[in-house]
Design an enzyme around this catalytic site. Structure first.
Site, PDB file in Angstrom:
ATOM      1  CG  ASP A  12      -5.328  -4.016  -3.285  1.00  0.00           C
ATOM      2  OD1 ASP A  12      -4.219  -4.575  -3.217  1.00  0.00           O
ATOM      3  OD2 ASP A  12      -5.782  -3.297  -2.378  1.00  0.00           O
TER       4      ASP A  12
ATOM      5  CG  HIS B  45      -7.214   3.245   1.375  1.00  0.00           C
ATOM      6  ND1 HIS B  45      -6.533   4.273   0.761  1.00  0.00           N
ATOM      7  CD2 HIS B  45      -6.283   2.275   1.574  1.00  0.00           C
ATOM      8  CE1 HIS B  45      -5.271   3.931   0.591  1.00  0.00           C
ATOM      9  NE2 HIS B  45      -5.086   2.723   1.079  1.00  0.00           N
TER      10      HIS B  45
ATOM     11  CG  ASP C  51      -7.535   7.540   2.024  1.00  0.00           C
ATOM     12  OD1 ASP C  51      -7.294   6.393   2.470  1.00  0.00           O
ATOM     13  OD2 ASP C  51      -7.716   7.768   0.807  1.00  0.00           O
TER      14      ASP C  51
ATOM     15  CD  GLU D 240      -8.472   5.649  -2.172  1.00  0.00           C
ATOM     16  OE1 GLU D 240      -8.451   5.795  -0.944  1.00  0.00           O
ATOM     17  OE2 GLU D 240      -7.465   5.793  -2.892  1.00  0.00           O
TER      18      GLU D 240
HETATM   19  C1  F6R Z   1      -2.570  -2.877  -0.402  1.00  0.00           C
HETATM   20  C2  F6R Z   1      -3.798  -2.259   0.106  1.00  0.00           C
HETATM   21  C3  F6R Z   1      -3.778  -0.920   0.744  1.00  0.00           C
HETATM   22  C4  F6R Z   1      -2.622  -0.710   1.703  1.00  0.00           C
HETATM   23  C5  F6R Z   1      -2.700   0.686   2.313  1.00  0.00           C
HETATM   24  C6  F6R Z   1      -1.531   0.944   3.249  1.00  0.00           C
HETATM   25  O1  F6R Z   1      -2.837  -4.158  -0.926  1.00  0.00           O
HETATM   26  O2  F6R Z   1      -4.811  -2.848  -0.005  1.00  0.00           O
HETATM   27  O3  F6R Z   1      -4.991  -0.733   1.422  1.00  0.00           O
HETATM   28  O4  F6R Z   1      -2.684  -1.679   2.701  1.00  0.00           O
HETATM   29  O5  F6R Z   1      -2.696   1.642   1.301  1.00  0.00           O
HETATM   30  O6  F6R Z   1      -0.357   0.989   2.487  1.00  0.00           O
HETATM   31  P1  F6R Z   1       1.065   0.982   3.209  1.00  0.00           P
HETATM   32  O7  F6R Z   1       1.188  -0.329   3.889  1.00  0.00           O
HETATM   33  O8  F6R Z   1       2.063   1.109   2.094  1.00  0.00           O
HETATM   34  O9  F6R Z   1       1.077   2.130   4.155  1.00  0.00           O
END
Ligand code: F6R
Length: 258
Positions: A67, A136, A134, A141
Site C-alpha cells: 500500500d 485490517h 482493528d 479496513e
Molecule cells: C502497512 C500495512 C498495515 C500495517 C498495520 C500494522 O503496509 O499494510 O496493514 O501492517 O497497520 O501497522 P504497525 O506495524 O505499524 O503496527
C-alpha cells in the site's frame, strides 16, 4: 493457519527472517509481498544483515508492496516508498520492487495495472503482513470486501490516529490509500502475519478464532491454505487455544521447520 508464539518481538523477527531465508534459498527468483509500519522493522534489519553477509541473494527477487498513501509522492519522507528505501531497498541488491503510486492521476487504472504487474510476475510467493489493531491487513479496513482487489480506500479515524506519530500532526496523515485488496492478498501462495504487543491481542484473537467476517478483514486468512501467524506472548494473551498452538509448534516435524 499455523500460529507460532514467541517470547518477544525480537524472537518474532528471528522466526520471520528464517522463513524469508528459506523462501529465497529455495526460490531465488521469489516474488515477495512486503509491508510497512513498525512491525517489519526488525525483520528488515535482519534481511539487510543477511544480504550484506552474503547469506541470501536478493538480486533475482521481485517485491510488491501492499500500500501507499494517496497524495504523497515517493520522495515525501512519510511515504511508504521512502520507508522502504530507508529500511530495505537502498541496502539490498534488489532492483525489481514495486509500490503503488499515491500520486497516480487515474487511480482505478493504476490499481488495475498493479494487479496486472503482480500477475505478470507470476503471483506473490510470500506475502508479509502486519495486523492493524482493528483487524485490517494492508489497508483493508473493517467492512472491506473479502474479495476486494487493489483499490483506493479511506482510512478509519483509528488508523489515522495509530499512524499519526509518524507525522507532525494527525491532520497531516492522509485519509486515503491505495491498497492491495483482501482478494489480492489471499492469492499469495504463503501469507505470513506478524504481530506483537498487547495492543494487537484483540485483533489477533479475532483473526484466528473469531468468525470469518468483513468486520475483521484479517479473519479471511482462515480461508488461506498456507498462512503463518507469528506473535509474541503479549499479542497471544487473548487466544483461547494458545496452549494447543504451542504444542503443535513443539511437535513440528523437522522437515517443516524454517
Ligand atoms: C502497512 C500495512 C498495515 C500495517 C498495520 C500494522 O503496509 O499494510 O496493514 O501492517 O497497520 O501497522 P504497525 O506495524 O505499524 O503496527
Amino acid at each position: 493457519m499455523e500460529v507460532i508464539i514467541k517470547q518477544d518481538a525480537e524472537e518474532v523477527s528471528n522466526e520471520a527472517t528464517s522463513i524469508f531465508r528459506r523462501q529465497l534459498r529455495q526460490k531465488p527468483a521469489s516474488v515477495l509481498g512486503l509491508a510497512t509500519g513498525s512491525t517489519p522493522l526488525g525483520l528488515y534489519r535482519r534481511m539487510v544483515a543477511m544480504a550484506q553477509a552474503g547469506e541470501v541473494d536478493f538480486s533475482h527477487a521481485t517485491a510488491f508492496n501492499l500500500d501507499e498513501y494517496v497524495g504523497l509522492p515517493g520522495t515525501h519522507p512519510q511515504s511508504y516508498a521512502a520507508y522502504m528505501r530507508a529500511h530495505l531497498w537502498d541496502h539490498i541488491p534488489m532492483t525489481r520492487w514495486h509500490i503503488p503510486d499515491g500520486t497516480a492521476r487515474d487511480i482505478p487504472l493504476h490499481c488495475a495495472e498493479y494487479e496486472a504487474a503482480i500477475r505478470a510476475a507470476g503471483g506473490i510467493d510470500l506475502q508479509l503482513l502486519g495486523l492493524g489493531s482493528d483487524g485490517h491487513i494492508g489497508f483493508n479496513e473493517p467492512g472491506s470486501s473479502l474479495g476486494s482487489r487493489t483499490r483506493l480506500k479511506t482510512l478509519t479515524a483509528q488508523t489515522v490516529a495509530d499512524n499519526a506519530s509518524h507525522f507532525a500532526s494527525p491532520a497531516e496523515v492522509p485519509r486515503h490509500v491505495v491498497t492491495m485488496g483482501v482478494g489480492t492478498i489471499l492469492d499469495a501462495r504463503h501469507c505470513l502475519v506478524l504481530a506483537f504487543g498487547e495492543r494487537k491481542a484483540a485483533a489477533v484473537a479475532a483473526m484466528v478464532e473469531g468468525p470469518v467476517t468483513a468486520m475483521v478483514p484479517a479473519s479471511a486468512l482462515q480461508m488461506h491454505p498456507v498462512c503463518t501467524l507469528i506473535v509474541d506472548e503479549a499479542a497471544a494473551v487473548q487466544l483461547q487455544r494458545r496452549e494447543y498452538y504451542r504444542w503443535v509448534y513443539e511437535n513440528k516435524p523437522a522437515w517443516q521447520r524454517a
